[in-house]
Design a protein around this motif. Structure first.
Motif, PDB file in Angstrom:
ATOM      1  N   MET A 182       0.810  -1.224   0.000  1.00 42.37           N
ATOM      2  CA  MET A 182       0.000   0.000   0.000  1.00 42.37           C
ATOM      3  C   MET A 182       0.852   1.286   0.000  1.00 42.37           C
ATOM      4  O   MET A 182       0.452   2.304   0.555  1.00 42.37           O
ATOM      5  CB  MET A 182      -0.970   0.007   1.171  1.00 42.37           C
ATOM      6  CG  MET A 182      -2.040  -1.064   1.035  1.00 42.37           C
ATOM      7  SD  MET A 182      -3.273  -1.032   2.330  1.00 42.37           S
ATOM      8  CE  MET A 182      -4.034   0.541   2.069  1.00 42.37           C
ATOM      9  N   ALA A 183       1.996   1.261  -0.633  1.00 46.39           N
ATOM     10  CA  ALA A 183       2.882   2.424  -0.655  1.00 46.39           C
ATOM     11  C   ALA A 183       2.259   3.602  -1.382  1.00 46.39           C
ATOM     12  O   ALA A 183       1.504   3.439  -2.344  1.00 46.39           O
ATOM     13  CB  ALA A 183       4.210   2.053  -1.321  1.00 46.39           C
ATOM     14  N   ARG A 184       2.574   4.795  -0.916  1.00 47.15           N
ATOM     15  CA  ARG A 184       2.204   6.056  -1.564  1.00 47.15           C
ATOM     16  C   ARG A 184       3.436   6.940  -1.525  1.00 47.15           C
ATOM     17  O   ARG A 184       4.197   6.925  -0.562  1.00 47.15           O
ATOM     18  CB  ARG A 184       1.062   6.769  -0.836  1.00 47.15           C
ATOM     19  CG  ARG A 184      -0.232   5.992  -0.770  1.00 47.15           C
ATOM     20  CD  ARG A 184      -0.908   5.930  -2.147  1.00 47.15           C
ATOM     21  NE  ARG A 184      -2.179   5.259  -2.085  1.00 47.15           N
ATOM     22  CZ  ARG A 184      -2.362   3.965  -2.304  1.00 47.15           C
ATOM     23  NH1 ARG A 184      -1.356   3.193  -2.582  1.00 47.15           N
ATOM     24  NH2 ARG A 184      -3.561   3.435  -2.246  1.00 47.15           N
ATOM     25  N   GLY A 185       3.611   7.740  -2.571  1.00 47.91           N
ATOM     26  CA  GLY A 185       4.754   8.634  -2.590  1.00 47.91           C
ATOM     27  C   GLY A 185       4.971   9.268  -3.948  1.00 47.91           C
ATOM     28  O   GLY A 185       4.075   9.304  -4.787  1.00 47.91           O
ATOM     29  N   ILE A 186       6.186   9.731  -4.131  1.00 49.90           N
ATOM     30  CA  ILE A 186       6.578  10.448  -5.341  1.00 49.90           C
ATOM     31  C   ILE A 186       7.893   9.866  -5.861  1.00 49.90           C
ATOM     32  O   ILE A 186       8.797   9.563  -5.083  1.00 49.90           O
ATOM     33  CB  ILE A 186       6.803  11.955  -5.034  1.00 49.90           C
ATOM     34  CG1 ILE A 186       5.534  12.603  -4.518  1.00 49.90           C
ATOM     35  CG2 ILE A 186       7.362  12.707  -6.224  1.00 49.90           C
ATOM     36  CD1 ILE A 186       4.442  12.733  -5.544  1.00 49.90           C
ATOM     37  N   VAL A 187       7.976   9.744  -7.173  1.00 44.34           N
ATOM     38  CA  VAL A 187       9.230   9.400  -7.842  1.00 44.34           C
ATOM     39  C   VAL A 187       9.635  10.616  -8.658  1.00 44.34           C
ATOM     40  O   VAL A 187       8.901  11.033  -9.555  1.00 44.34           O
ATOM     41  CB  VAL A 187       9.081   8.174  -8.756  1.00 44.34           C
ATOM     42  CG1 VAL A 187      10.373   7.916  -9.513  1.00 44.34           C
ATOM     43  CG2 VAL A 187       8.680   6.953  -7.961  1.00 44.34           C
ATOM     44  N   PHE A 240      18.453   5.465 -22.996  1.00 43.81           N
ATOM     45  CA  PHE A 240      18.433   6.546 -22.025  1.00 43.81           C
ATOM     46  C   PHE A 240      18.483   5.956 -20.626  1.00 43.81           C
ATOM     47  O   PHE A 240      18.142   4.788 -20.410  1.00 43.81           O
ATOM     48  CB  PHE A 240      17.222   7.475 -22.196  1.00 43.81           C
ATOM     49  CG  PHE A 240      15.885   6.863 -21.913  1.00 43.81           C
ATOM     50  CD1 PHE A 240      15.363   6.835 -20.622  1.00 43.81           C
ATOM     51  CD2 PHE A 240      15.119   6.335 -22.938  1.00 43.81           C
ATOM     52  CE1 PHE A 240      14.117   6.290 -20.364  1.00 43.81           C
ATOM     53  CE2 PHE A 240      13.868   5.788 -22.694  1.00 43.81           C
ATOM     54  CZ  PHE A 240      13.374   5.762 -21.395  1.00 43.81           C
ATOM     55  N   ARG A 241      18.952   6.781 -19.694  1.00 43.91           N
ATOM     56  CA  ARG A 241      19.015   6.392 -18.290  1.00 43.91           C
ATOM     57  C   ARG A 241      18.377   7.499 -17.469  1.00 43.91           C
ATOM     58  O   ARG A 241      18.667   8.679 -17.683  1.00 43.91           O
ATOM     59  CB  ARG A 241      20.462   6.170 -17.854  1.00 43.91           C
ATOM     60  CG  ARG A 241      20.613   5.747 -16.410  1.00 43.91           C
ATOM     61  CD  ARG A 241      22.066   5.486 -16.025  1.00 43.91           C
ATOM     62  NE  ARG A 241      22.867   6.677 -16.201  1.00 43.91           N
ATOM     63  CZ  ARG A 241      24.012   6.720 -16.899  1.00 43.91           C
ATOM     64  NH1 ARG A 241      24.471   5.644 -17.499  1.00 43.91           N
ATOM     65  NH2 ARG A 241      24.682   7.841 -17.007  1.00 43.91           N
ATOM     66  N   LEU A 242      17.496   7.104 -16.564  1.00 47.93           N
ATOM     67  CA  LEU A 242      16.834   8.044 -15.669  1.00 47.93           C
ATOM     68  C   LEU A 242      17.316   7.814 -14.243  1.00 47.93           C
ATOM     69  O   LEU A 242      17.420   6.659 -13.804  1.00 47.93           O
ATOM     70  CB  LEU A 242      15.319   7.865 -15.701  1.00 47.93           C
ATOM     71  CG  LEU A 242      14.622   8.035 -17.037  1.00 47.93           C
ATOM     72  CD1 LEU A 242      13.142   7.683 -16.902  1.00 47.93           C
ATOM     73  CD2 LEU A 242      14.798   9.446 -17.561  1.00 47.93           C
ATOM     74  N   LYS A 243      17.582   8.893 -13.537  1.00 53.59           N
ATOM     75  CA  LYS A 243      17.827   8.807 -12.104  1.00 53.59           C
ATOM     76  C   LYS A 243      16.472   8.938 -11.432  1.00 53.59           C
ATOM     77  O   LYS A 243      15.716   9.861 -11.729  1.00 53.59           O
ATOM     78  CB  LYS A 243      18.775   9.925 -11.652  1.00 53.59           C
ATOM     79  CG  LYS A 243      19.094   9.865 -10.186  1.00 53.59           C
ATOM     80  CD  LYS A 243      20.220  10.782  -9.766  1.00 53.59           C
ATOM     81  CE  LYS A 243      20.085  12.184 -10.270  1.00 53.59           C
ATOM     82  NZ  LYS A 243      21.079  13.110  -9.728  1.00 53.59           N
ATOM     83  N   MET A 244      16.150   7.982 -10.555  1.00 51.37           N
ATOM     84  CA  MET A 244      14.859   7.993  -9.866  1.00 51.37           C
ATOM     85  C   MET A 244      15.094   8.214  -8.376  1.00 51.37           C
ATOM     86  O   MET A 244      15.725   7.380  -7.719  1.00 51.37           O
ATOM     87  CB  MET A 244      14.131   6.659 -10.051  1.00 51.37           C
ATOM     88  CG  MET A 244      13.769   6.324 -11.454  1.00 51.37           C
ATOM     89  SD  MET A 244      12.682   4.860 -11.586  1.00 51.37           S
ATOM     90  CE  MET A 244      13.572   3.635 -10.681  1.00 51.37           C
ATOM     91  N   ASP A 245      14.617   9.335  -7.859  1.00 51.94           N
ATOM     92  CA  ASP A 245      14.609   9.564  -6.419  1.00 51.94           C
ATOM     93  C   ASP A 245      13.221   9.199  -5.924  1.00 51.94           C
ATOM     94  O   ASP A 245      12.237   9.855  -6.265  1.00 51.94           O
ATOM     95  CB  ASP A 245      14.937  11.027  -6.091  1.00 51.94           C
ATOM     96  CG  ASP A 245      16.411  11.322  -6.264  1.00 51.94           C
ATOM     97  OD1 ASP A 245      17.231  10.485  -5.838  1.00 51.94           O
ATOM     98  OD2 ASP A 245      16.749  12.375  -6.825  1.00 51.94           O
TER      99      ASP A 245
END
Length: 150
Positions: free
Chosen positions: A120-125, A138-143
Motif C-alpha cells: 500500500m505504498a504512496r509517494g513520489i518518484v 536513455f538512463r533516468l535517475k529515480m529519487d
C-alpha cells in the motif's frame, strides 16, 4: 523511506540488427502524424533498475510497463510501470504512473501502490534524465520518496 535508483532503457524499434540487448520495443509507431516528434509511439518495456548508473551492475529490480509519447510539439510521455524487486534487500512491487515532461529538468510521478515490503505504498518518484544516447538508450535517475508504506 527514500531510495535513489537508476532506470536503463534500450529501445528496439524493429530496424536494428542486434536486438539481443534490447529491454524495450516500440509496439505502435504513428510518427508520420508529427514527423519532428515521437507522437503516437507506444513502447513496452522490461528495463533493469540498478543502484548506480552502470548498465552492467546487477539489477535490484525490473521496471515492467509502458510509455507513450503524447505531444506533437515536444517530447513528452506518459508512463505506467511496476518496479518488481527481487533482491536480498527488498521484495515486492511499487506501482508508478504519470506524465514525463521531458524538457523539464525534473519530473514527478506518483507512487500509487505496492506489494510485499511496499504494501500500500504512496509517494513520489522524481525523475531526472541522467544520460541520453541517440534514439535508442536513455538512463533516468529515480529519487523515490515513500510517505506511506505498511
Amino acid at each position: 523511506m527514500r531510495m535513489r535508483l537508476y532506470y536503463h532503457d534500450k529501445l528496439f524499434d524493429g530496424t536494428q540488427k542486434d536486438k539481443t540487448n534490447a529491454t524495450s520495443a516500440a509496439v505502435a509507431n504513428s510518427t508520420k502524424l508529427a514527423p519532428n516528434s515521437q507522437f503516437g509511439m507506444l513502447v513496452v518495456f522490461n528495463d533493469p533498475i540498478t543502484k548506480d548508473d552502470n548498465y552492467h551492475s546487477p539489477p535490484i529490480a525490473n521496471a515492467q510497463g509502458f510509455y507513450f509519447y503524447d505531444r506533437k510539439d515536444t517530447n513528452s510521455a506518459w508512463f505506467a510501470y511496476t518496479l518488481v524487486f527481487n533482491s536480498s534487500e527488498h521484495r515486492g512491487t511499487l506501482n508508478i504512473m504519470g506524465a514525463d515532461l521531458m524538457p523539464e529538468k525534473t519530473r514527478d510521478l506518483s507512487v500509487v501502490g505496492g506489494t510485499g515490503d511496499f504494501f500500500m505504498a504512496r509517494g513520489i518518484v522524481t525523475l531526472q534524465t541522467d544520460t541520453f544516447q541517440g534514439a535508442y538508450y536513455f538512463r533516468l535517475k529515480m529519487d523515490i520518496k515513500l510517505y506511506e508504506c505498511y
